[in-house]
Design a protein around this motif. Sequence first.
Motif, PDB file in Angstrom:
ATOM      1  N   ALA A  80       0.858  -1.197   0.000  1.00 44.51           N
ATOM      2  CA  ALA A  80       0.000   0.000   0.000  1.00 44.51           C
ATOM      3  C   ALA A  80       0.892   1.244   0.000  1.00 44.51           C
ATOM      4  O   ALA A  80       2.003   1.226   0.529  1.00 44.51           O
ATOM      5  CB  ALA A  80      -0.917  -0.006   1.225  1.00 44.51           C
ATOM      6  N   ASP A  81       0.393   2.342  -0.608  1.00 47.54           N
ATOM      7  CA  ASP A  81       1.213   3.542  -0.751  1.00 47.54           C
ATOM      8  C   ASP A  81       1.250   4.401   0.498  1.00 47.54           C
ATOM      9  O   ASP A  81       2.290   4.922   0.894  1.00 47.54           O
ATOM     10  CB  ASP A  81       0.695   4.378  -1.932  1.00 47.54           C
ATOM     11  N   ARG A  82       0.091   4.591   1.107  1.00 50.26           N
ATOM     12  CA  ARG A  82      -0.026   5.461   2.287  1.00 50.26           C
ATOM     13  C   ARG A  82      -1.026   4.856   3.243  1.00 50.26           C
ATOM     14  O   ARG A  82      -1.743   3.912   2.884  1.00 50.26           O
ATOM     15  CB  ARG A  82      -0.597   6.828   1.873  1.00 50.26           C
ATOM     16  N   ALA A  83      -1.077   5.434   4.445  1.00 49.89           N
ATOM     17  CA  ALA A  83      -2.062   4.919   5.401  1.00 49.89           C
ATOM     18  C   ALA A  83      -2.673   6.054   6.223  1.00 49.89           C
ATOM     19  O   ALA A  83      -2.065   7.122   6.379  1.00 49.89           O
ATOM     20  CB  ALA A  83      -1.406   3.913   6.330  1.00 49.89           C
ATOM     21  N   VAL A  84      -3.881   5.805   6.733  1.00 53.31           N
ATOM     22  CA  VAL A  84      -4.550   6.750   7.623  1.00 53.31           C
ATOM     23  C   VAL A  84      -4.946   5.982   8.879  1.00 53.31           C
ATOM     24  O   VAL A  84      -5.586   4.930   8.791  1.00 53.31           O
ATOM     25  CB  VAL A  84      -5.832   7.326   6.963  1.00 53.31           C
ATOM     26  N   HIS A  85      -4.552   6.502  10.030  1.00 53.46           N
ATOM     27  CA  HIS A  85      -4.856   5.836  11.297  1.00 53.46           C
ATOM     28  C   HIS A  85      -5.797   6.722  12.081  1.00 53.46           C
ATOM     29  O   HIS A  85      -5.432   7.798  12.529  1.00 53.46           O
ATOM     30  CB  HIS A  85      -3.550   5.610  12.074  1.00 53.46           C
ATOM     31  N   VAL A  86      -7.052   6.276  12.235  1.00 58.00           N
ATOM     32  CA  VAL A  86      -8.011   7.020  13.038  1.00 58.00           C
ATOM     33  C   VAL A  86      -7.897   6.462  14.457  1.00 58.00           C
ATOM     34  O   VAL A  86      -8.212   5.295  14.711  1.00 58.00           O
ATOM     35  CB  VAL A  86      -9.450   6.855  12.504  1.00 58.00           C
ATOM     36  N   LEU A  87      -7.393   7.315  15.364  1.00 56.83           N
ATOM     37  CA  LEU A  87      -7.102   6.853  16.715  1.00 56.83           C
ATOM     38  C   LEU A  87      -8.358   6.708  17.559  1.00 56.83           C
ATOM     39  O   LEU A  87      -9.179   7.612  17.639  1.00 56.83           O
ATOM     40  CB  LEU A  87      -6.152   7.854  17.391  1.00 56.83           C
ATOM     41  N   HIS A  88      -8.496   5.544  18.164  1.00 61.55           N
ATOM     42  CA  HIS A  88      -9.648   5.317  19.043  1.00 61.55           C
ATOM     43  C   HIS A  88      -9.274   4.253  20.055  1.00 61.55           C
ATOM     44  O   HIS A  88      -8.861   3.153  19.680  1.00 61.55           O
ATOM     45  CB  HIS A  88     -10.861   4.869  18.234  1.00 61.55           C
ATOM     46  N   ASP A  89      -9.391   4.552  21.331  1.00 61.73           N
ATOM     47  CA  ASP A  89      -9.110   3.552  22.354  1.00 61.73           C
ATOM     48  C   ASP A  89     -10.391   2.814  22.702  1.00 61.73           C
ATOM     49  O   ASP A  89     -11.373   3.431  23.085  1.00 61.73           O
ATOM     50  CB  ASP A  89      -8.532   4.218  23.611  1.00 61.73           C
ATOM     51  N   PRO A  90     -10.384   1.483  22.557  1.00 62.41           N
ATOM     52  CA  PRO A  90     -11.631   0.748  22.753  1.00 62.41           C
ATOM     53  C   PRO A  90     -12.074   0.698  24.214  1.00 62.41           C
ATOM     54  O   PRO A  90     -11.254   0.674  25.118  1.00 62.41           O
ATOM     55  CB  PRO A  90     -11.309  -0.658  22.249  1.00 62.41           C
ATOM     56  N   ASP A  91     -13.408   0.689  24.413  1.00 65.23           N
ATOM     57  CA  ASP A  91     -14.002   0.515  25.738  1.00 65.23           C
ATOM     58  C   ASP A  91     -14.827  -0.768  25.633  1.00 65.23           C
ATOM     59  O   ASP A  91     -15.835  -0.781  24.939  1.00 65.23           O
ATOM     60  CB  ASP A  91     -14.895   1.716  26.046  1.00 65.23           C
ATOM     61  N   PRO A  92     -14.397  -1.860  26.281  1.00 62.42           N
ATOM     62  CA  PRO A  92     -15.085  -3.147  26.093  1.00 62.42           C
ATOM     63  C   PRO A  92     -16.564  -3.118  26.448  1.00 62.42           C
ATOM     64  O   PRO A  92     -17.346  -3.864  25.885  1.00 62.42           O
ATOM     65  CB  PRO A  92     -14.349  -4.112  27.025  1.00 62.42           C
ATOM     66  N   SER A  93     -16.955  -2.204  27.374  1.00 63.00           N
ATOM     67  CA  SER A  93     -18.382  -2.213  27.734  1.00 63.00           C
ATOM     68  C   SER A  93     -19.211  -1.374  26.774  1.00 63.00           C
ATOM     69  O   SER A  93     -20.425  -1.472  26.738  1.00 63.00           O
ATOM     70  CB  SER A  93     -18.563  -1.703  29.159  1.00 63.00           C
ATOM     71  N   ARG A  94     -18.547  -0.522  25.988  1.00 63.54           N
ATOM     72  CA  ARG A  94     -19.264   0.316  25.026  1.00 63.54           C
ATOM     73  C   ARG A  94     -18.530   0.191  23.697  1.00 63.54           C
ATOM     74  O   ARG A  94     -17.757   1.069  23.334  1.00 63.54           O
ATOM     75  CB  ARG A  94     -19.253   1.782  25.488  1.00 63.54           C
ATOM     76  N   PRO A  95     -18.720  -0.933  22.985  1.00 62.29           N
ATOM     77  CA  PRO A  95     -17.915  -1.193  21.790  1.00 62.29           C
ATOM     78  C   PRO A  95     -18.135  -0.162  20.688  1.00 62.29           C
ATOM     79  O   PRO A  95     -19.209   0.427  20.594  1.00 62.29           O
ATOM     80  CB  PRO A  95     -18.405  -2.572  21.330  1.00 62.29           C
ATOM     81  N   LEU A  96     -17.114   0.037  19.876  1.00 64.11           N
ATOM     82  CA  LEU A  96     -17.226   0.908  18.711  1.00 64.11           C
ATOM     83  C   LEU A  96     -18.035   0.133  17.679  1.00 64.11           C
ATOM     84  O   LEU A  96     -17.632  -0.922  17.225  1.00 64.11           O
ATOM     85  CB  LEU A  96     -15.836   1.233  18.154  1.00 64.11           C
ATOM     86  N   LEU A  97     -19.213   0.623  17.353  1.00 61.83           N
ATOM     87  CA  LEU A  97     -20.118  -0.146  16.514  1.00 61.83           C
ATOM     88  C   LEU A  97     -19.849   0.051  15.021  1.00 61.83           C
ATOM     89  O   LEU A  97     -19.311   1.089  14.614  1.00 61.83           O
ATOM     90  CB  LEU A  97     -21.560   0.244  16.831  1.00 61.83           C
ATOM     91  N   PRO A  98     -20.263  -0.924  14.219  1.00 59.25           N
ATOM     92  CA  PRO A  98     -20.086  -0.809  12.771  1.00 59.25           C
ATOM     93  C   PRO A  98     -20.615   0.496  12.193  1.00 59.25           C
ATOM     94  O   PRO A  98     -20.006   1.057  11.285  1.00 59.25           O
ATOM     95  CB  PRO A  98     -20.889  -2.007  12.228  1.00 59.25           C
ATOM     96  N   LEU A  99     -21.716   1.003  12.745  1.00 58.59           N
ATOM     97  CA  LEU A  99     -22.276   2.253  12.218  1.00 58.59           C
ATOM     98  C   LEU A  99     -21.266   3.386  12.406  1.00 58.59           C
ATOM     99  O   LEU A  99     -21.048   4.214  11.518  1.00 58.59           O
ATOM    100  CB  LEU A  99     -23.593   2.596  12.922  1.00 58.59           C
ATOM    101  N   ALA A 100     -20.617   3.420  13.581  1.00 59.63           N
ATOM    102  CA  ALA A 100     -19.627   4.468  13.855  1.00 59.63           C
ATOM    103  C   ALA A 100     -18.418   4.301  12.928  1.00 59.63           C
ATOM    104  O   ALA A 100     -17.900   5.269  12.385  1.00 59.63           O
ATOM    105  CB  ALA A 100     -19.200   4.411  15.309  1.00 59.63           C
ATOM    106  N   VAL A 101     -17.989   3.053  12.752  1.00 65.34           N
ATOM    107  CA  VAL A 101     -16.843   2.800  11.864  1.00 65.34           C
ATOM    108  C   VAL A 101     -17.197   3.215  10.444  1.00 65.34           C
ATOM    109  O   VAL A 101     -16.388   3.825   9.744  1.00 65.34           O
ATOM    110  CB  VAL A 101     -16.425   1.309  11.895  1.00 65.34           C
TER     111      VAL A 101
END
Lengths: 228, 358
Positions: A80-101
Amino acid sequence: MKILVAVKRVVDYAVKVRVKPDRTGVETTNVKMSMNPFCEIAVEEALRLREVGAAAEVVAATVGPAQSADTLRTALAMGADRAVHVLHDPDPSRPLLPLAVAKILRAVALQEKPGLVILGKQVILDKEKQKATVEREVDGGIETICLNLPAVITTDLRLNQPRYATLPNIMKAKSKVIKKVTPEELNVDIRSDMEVILVNEPPKRKAGVILSSVNELLDKLKNEARVL
Amino acid sequence: MAAMVLGALRRGGGSGHCGSLVFAQSLRRLVSTLVVAEHEGGLVKPSSLSALAAAEAIAKENRISLLLGGSGPALHKAAEHAASSHPLVSEVLVADSDTFAHPLAEPWAELIRSVQQKGGYSHVIASSTSFGKNLLPRAAALLDVSPVTDVTAVAEARVFVRPIYAGNALCTVRYTGEDPCMMSIRSTSFSPTTEAMSETKVAPITQVDLSFLSEGSLGKSTWVNLTSQDTERPDLANAQVVVTGGRGLKSAENFKLLEQLAEKLGAAVGATRAAVDAGFVPNDLQVGQTGKIVAPELYMAFGVSGAIQHLAGMRDSKVIVAVNKDGDAPIFQVADYGLVADLFEVLDELLKKIPDKK
């Protein structure tokens, strides 16, 4: 055309996952983490499209904590040529949902303006400029669909065999750019509408027996299990 | 399972008094459900009947609208079947247009959004088939809600259990977002109701107003074709008996032996990813995490090693039989009955000893 590929750092697919004793989640400390196999296939497909001249640039993106950068480095090492890292620290009790992703990836896509977004789960691609003809496996067989670009496709295990990153490419990857952003900077609402209440083990099956003959099997199935 | 979860909820897990107040409030919230159903050959598919069972599990007083799409006489026959398919179905909605003949996410998502906006349902359910999995995410995004997928049990109207990590763990989640609570359910976890409908209860069938469809919704994608195998075998997803072959079958030709066994048992034939990848059988026979999830009365696995991803697709079968010449194969850890033997010898003997199905 630019291709945006989303990749995810996950528990390695061969690991037998264990539930934590406090039932808040699964054990991930000291557990092997890898790029999701479906995402590897997505990266591979994007690279092949660039190699035949259907695309000019492959950008890898991920959403996750600092360690997720490892997954981006793998994508860069594959080519891959470049990358983008969207920083997010997970909270197991409040998961990052597919809609948010999805909203985050949409924000990244609006900035990057790719012609194609490839995610890990199901396809074969045609190289026409304004349309993509894809095949996907469905319950009844294989379906063929034609999509206008820009399109989002997901890749399944039978699409390709991902390449191994060579040592020279791993070295080159160290100097490729990983842009860091936060969901707030992208103006994305990542509220979690799901609360994890409990994680536990599935009910255990009763231990089975090894039988010594087909006759014994037929007898058990008829008279003990009563399924024949 | 549900009782254990309710216990955990009442203990609060940190929310204390708040927990019981929310619980009481959720009882008072009116439940109405849109079931997005599939039909085939003039009948509502069994997987959608399971979705109705799930709707009943959410609330005994659930008002259910069942949505069908497509065109032609088969659609209308299916609508009639739907109208008397379950006591809680209070109306059948029919989206009659070629646009919905195939499960393309783009027009279907707009259909679901339009029906939801008119009907204001508290829940929207689809079965976790390739149909449901294809439509639900886009419909949820249009409605700006997070769907709960692959639900295997309902603990409360908004609390669900779903498997994670290939079924090695079960996660109980509470949906705390806006209406509608959108979900996909595993049909193997919800048996269709068998209680007979009273003769008089037949729900009205209404045509959905399709004026929401626009150039935009129709232009994005085109369905080209579907290649599938025609078979008289029972459908893998609903069969009571499944006989599966793995890489150990060694060839497509050898799978005919399994077919003969399936014939005698009235069974469906399944396969592992390895067998499909090797070209022995087509993909629609694949059982596993990325294939079909099955839970028959009897599952017989021949030459199957028992990889985690395969187990994910069949671990809820009532009785599991494994035949493999490798006594250390992981499949024996989930099998109720195992035979460490050459599968070809075993198949030979089984074919001789099991009578033909009458």
